[in-house]
Design a protein around this motif. Structure first.
Motif, PDB file in Angstrom:
ATOM      1  N   SER A 175     -21.110   6.808  22.964  1.00 55.22           N
ATOM      2  CA  SER A 175     -20.563   5.484  22.528  1.00 55.22           C
ATOM      3  C   SER A 175     -20.657   4.360  23.847  1.00 55.22           C
ATOM      4  O   SER A 175     -21.099   3.582  23.995  1.00 55.22           O
ATOM      5  CB  SER A 175     -19.502   5.514  21.567  1.00 55.22           C
ATOM      6  OG  SER A 175     -18.807   4.217  21.668  1.00 55.22           O
ATOM      7  N   SER A 176     -19.692   5.079  24.865  1.00 51.05           N
ATOM      8  CA  SER A 176     -19.624   4.518  26.033  1.00 51.05           C
ATOM      9  C   SER A 176     -20.843   4.405  26.821  1.00 51.05           C
ATOM     10  O   SER A 176     -21.111   3.025  27.612  1.00 51.05           O
ATOM     11  CB  SER A 176     -18.403   5.122  27.135  1.00 51.05           C
ATOM     12  OG  SER A 176     -17.246   5.046  26.446  1.00 51.05           O
ATOM     13  N   ALA A 177     -21.724   5.043  26.765  1.00 55.15           N
ATOM     14  CA  ALA A 177     -23.023   5.000  27.292  1.00 55.15           C
ATOM     15  C   ALA A 177     -23.829   3.919  26.981  1.00 55.15           C
ATOM     16  O   ALA A 177     -24.663   3.398  27.541  1.00 55.15           O
ATOM     17  CB  ALA A 177     -23.813   6.352  27.410  1.00 55.15           C
ATOM     18  N   GLY A 178     -23.440   3.234  25.765  1.00 56.99           N
ATOM     19  CA  GLY A 178     -24.312   2.361  25.146  1.00 56.99           C
ATOM     20  C   GLY A 178     -23.845   1.137  25.920  1.00 56.99           C
ATOM     21  O   GLY A 178     -24.440  -0.035  25.462  1.00 56.99           O
ATOM     22  N   THR A 179     -22.799   1.027  26.617  1.00 62.60           N
ATOM     23  CA  THR A 179     -22.307  -0.367  27.367  1.00 62.60           C
ATOM     24  C   THR A 179     -23.254  -0.421  28.374  1.00 62.60           C
ATOM     25  O   THR A 179     -23.384   0.553  29.341  1.00 62.60           O
ATOM     26  CB  THR A 179     -21.107  -0.351  27.494  1.00 62.60           C
ATOM     27  OG1 THR A 179     -19.959   0.171  26.588  1.00 62.60           O
ATOM     28  CG2 THR A 179     -20.569  -1.586  28.176  1.00 62.60           C
ATOM     29  N   PRO A 180     -23.848  -1.587  28.542  1.00 66.89           N
ATOM     30  CA  PRO A 180     -24.841  -1.761  29.730  1.00 66.89           C
ATOM     31  C   PRO A 180     -24.199  -1.609  31.004  1.00 66.89           C
ATOM     32  O   PRO A 180     -23.154  -1.869  31.139  1.00 66.89           O
ATOM     33  CB  PRO A 180     -25.323  -3.471  29.437  1.00 66.89           C
ATOM     34  CG  PRO A 180     -24.837  -3.644  27.910  1.00 66.89           C
ATOM     35  CD  PRO A 180     -23.839  -2.768  27.678  1.00 66.89           C
ATOM     36  N   ARG A 181     -24.962  -1.055  31.859  1.00 64.68           N
ATOM     37  CA  ARG A 181     -24.487  -0.608  33.182  1.00 64.68           C
ATOM     38  C   ARG A 181     -23.910  -2.081  33.928  1.00 64.68           C
ATOM     39  O   ARG A 181     -23.081  -1.958  34.520  1.00 64.68           O
ATOM     40  CB  ARG A 181     -25.711   0.053  34.094  1.00 64.68           C
ATOM     41  CG  ARG A 181     -25.236   0.345  35.325  1.00 64.68           C
ATOM     42  CD  ARG A 181     -26.330   1.054  36.069  1.00 64.68           C
ATOM     43  NE  ARG A 181     -25.721   1.694  37.335  1.00 64.68           N
ATOM     44  CZ  ARG A 181     -25.975   2.872  37.760  1.00 64.68           C
ATOM     45  NH1 ARG A 181     -26.920   3.598  37.250  1.00 64.68           N
ATOM     46  NH2 ARG A 181     -25.436   3.363  38.980  1.00 64.68           N
ATOM     47  N   GLU A 182     -24.347  -3.028  33.891  1.00 62.08           N
ATOM     48  CA  GLU A 182     -24.243  -4.361  34.697  1.00 62.08           C
ATOM     49  C   GLU A 182     -22.772  -4.632  34.079  1.00 62.08           C
ATOM     50  O   GLU A 182     -21.796  -4.857  34.805  1.00 62.08           O
ATOM     51  CB  GLU A 182     -25.255  -5.373  34.347  1.00 62.08           C
ATOM     52  CG  GLU A 182     -24.640  -6.723  34.928  1.00 62.08           C
ATOM     53  CD  GLU A 182     -23.907  -7.594  34.032  1.00 62.08           C
ATOM     54  OE1 GLU A 182     -23.161  -8.600  34.400  1.00 62.08           O
ATOM     55  OE2 GLU A 182     -23.764  -7.417  32.831  1.00 62.08           O
ATOM     56  N   VAL A 183     -22.349  -4.573  32.825  1.00 65.78           N
ATOM     57  CA  VAL A 183     -21.227  -5.016  32.240  1.00 65.78           C
ATOM     58  C   VAL A 183     -20.221  -3.879  32.717  1.00 65.78           C
ATOM     59  O   VAL A 183     -19.236  -4.274  33.253  1.00 65.78           O
ATOM     60  CB  VAL A 183     -21.186  -4.867  30.624  1.00 65.78           C
ATOM     61  CG1 VAL A 183     -19.797  -4.952  30.029  1.00 65.78           C
ATOM     62  CG2 VAL A 183     -22.230  -5.969  29.909  1.00 65.78           C
ATOM     63  N   VAL A 184     -20.309  -2.606  32.828  1.00 65.81           N
ATOM     64  CA  VAL A 184     -19.675  -1.613  33.198  1.00 65.81           C
ATOM     65  C   VAL A 184     -19.181  -1.791  34.446  1.00 65.81           C
ATOM     66  O   VAL A 184     -18.034  -1.859  34.902  1.00 65.81           O
ATOM     67  CB  VAL A 184     -20.026  -0.176  32.876  1.00 65.81           C
ATOM     68  CG1 VAL A 184     -19.328   1.126  33.621  1.00 65.81           C
ATOM     69  CG2 VAL A 184     -20.466   0.283  31.404  1.00 65.81           C
ATOM     70  N   MET A 185     -20.197  -1.895  35.390  1.00 69.67           N
ATOM     71  CA  MET A 185     -19.791  -2.052  36.886  1.00 69.67           C
ATOM     72  C   MET A 185     -19.272  -3.211  37.256  1.00 69.67           C
ATOM     73  O   MET A 185     -18.280  -3.583  38.067  1.00 69.67           O
ATOM     74  CB  MET A 185     -21.050  -1.862  37.897  1.00 69.67           C
ATOM     75  CG  MET A 185     -21.951  -0.463  37.431  1.00 69.67           C
ATOM     76  SD  MET A 185     -20.696   1.148  37.394  1.00 69.67           S
ATOM     77  CE  MET A 185     -20.175   0.972  39.157  1.00 69.67           C
ATOM     78  N   THR A 186     -19.391  -4.530  36.700  1.00 71.81           N
ATOM     79  CA  THR A 186     -18.831  -5.643  37.154  1.00 71.81           C
ATOM     80  C   THR A 186     -17.521  -5.617  36.564  1.00 71.81           C
ATOM     81  O   THR A 186     -16.499  -6.109  37.142  1.00 71.81           O
ATOM     82  CB  THR A 186     -19.716  -6.757  36.345  1.00 71.81           C
ATOM     83  OG1 THR A 186     -21.052  -6.772  36.540  1.00 71.81           O
ATOM     84  CG2 THR A 186     -19.144  -8.198  36.543  1.00 71.81           C
ATOM     85  N   LEU A 187     -17.009  -5.111  35.226  1.00 71.46           N
ATOM     86  CA  LEU A 187     -15.844  -5.164  34.834  1.00 71.46           C
ATOM     87  C   LEU A 187     -14.892  -4.049  35.681  1.00 71.46           C
ATOM     88  O   LEU A 187     -13.644  -4.134  35.631  1.00 71.46           O
ATOM     89  CB  LEU A 187     -15.834  -4.866  33.383  1.00 71.46           C
ATOM     90  CG  LEU A 187     -16.208  -5.733  32.398  1.00 71.46           C
ATOM     91  CD1 LEU A 187     -16.040  -5.516  31.195  1.00 71.46           C
ATOM     92  CD2 LEU A 187     -15.163  -7.062  32.687  1.00 71.46           C
TER      93      LEU A 187
END
Length: 256
Positions: free
Chosen positions: A170-182
């Protein structure tokens, strides 16, 4: 599946339960890489008797939008949703990054927060050496491996592996750009010197085995609050799904 567009991002939310009676609305805010389904147990319990709202933060779950660089921008999204739904006053419940958002709203709009529940959250982000090395290596490893390592660390020893795999996917579905920016937004988050301004009664409930945001950091925050109640449970960082019934009962007792 209702949505509200805020600054170009369609935010998906649920608004359940009775509109009148039953007490102040409960508003649930999930954490980093998660989604509004983290609160399934709590929503199922409370929606029969009171109004309950939860949302997917921008870039998470079924919401669109890119990552933002400050927690305050996510708090702005939440206030826009409250305005849209006509909720003037609420009980804010935030997990991890969601607790950072809740504190930001309580500081910027104190009249709108009647009570607050902070689940595995802190007021100043401090990473230990191991977490810092993991984040530094994040650009060198496949994204799913990076997510899997973070999520596996979030659960207390002994939590079923098949359940952990489900949350990894489920978490891997969050876009990498969103994950790293946040990640950068959380790293910069620091309201510890201001939490003494928060007058709303606050429940801080934390997992003893939380190595993502260790319990000692929460206790440091609790000392700075004028009106804080602390509960520590036998769990890791993912209390809403590790100990759902115990968390629900604690919130229920706190909101009366």
């Amino acid at each position: 599946m209702p949505q509200l567009e805020v600054d170009g991002a369609p935010l998906t939310y649920d608004d359940e339960g009775p509109r009148d009676g039953g007490g102040t609305p409960l508003v649930f805010v999930h954490g980093w890489t998660a989604n509004r389904r983290r609160w399934d147990h709590q929503v199922a319990h409370f929606a029969g008797t009171r109004r309950v709202v939860r949302l997917d933060l921008r870039g998470h779950g079924e919401s669109g939008g890119a990552g933002v660089r400050t927690v305050a921008e996510l708090a702005k999204d939440l206030v826009a949703l409250l305005d849209h739904l006509g909720i003037e006053r609420c009980v804010l419940v935030g997990h991890s990054m969601g607790g950072m958002i809740a504190q930001t709203v309580a500081l910027s709009h104190p009249g709108r927060v009647e009570r607050m529940v902070l689940v595995n959250s802190i007021a100043r982000m401090t990473y230990n050496r191991g977490r810092g090395l993991l984040m530094a290596a994040s650009t060198l490893v496949p994204f799913k491996l990076f997510v899997a390592t973070n999520i596996q660390r979030a659960f207390a020893p002994g939590f079923p592996r098949e359940e952990i795999r489900r949350y990894v996917d489920s978490s891997a579905g969050t876009p990498r750009e969103v994950v790293m920016t946040l990640y950068g937004a959380m790293r910069a988050f620091d309201v510890l010197d201001r939490v003494g301004e928060i007058k709303a009664p606050t429940l801080m409930i934390h997992g003893y085995y939380d190595i993502q945001l260790p319990v000692g950091q929460m206790l440091r925050m609790a000392k700075a609050y004028p009106d804080a109640t602390v509960r520590i449970l036998d769990a890791g960082h993912e209390l809403p799904v590790e100990k759902p019934a115990e968390l629900t009962a604690a919130i229920d007792a706190f909101v009366g």
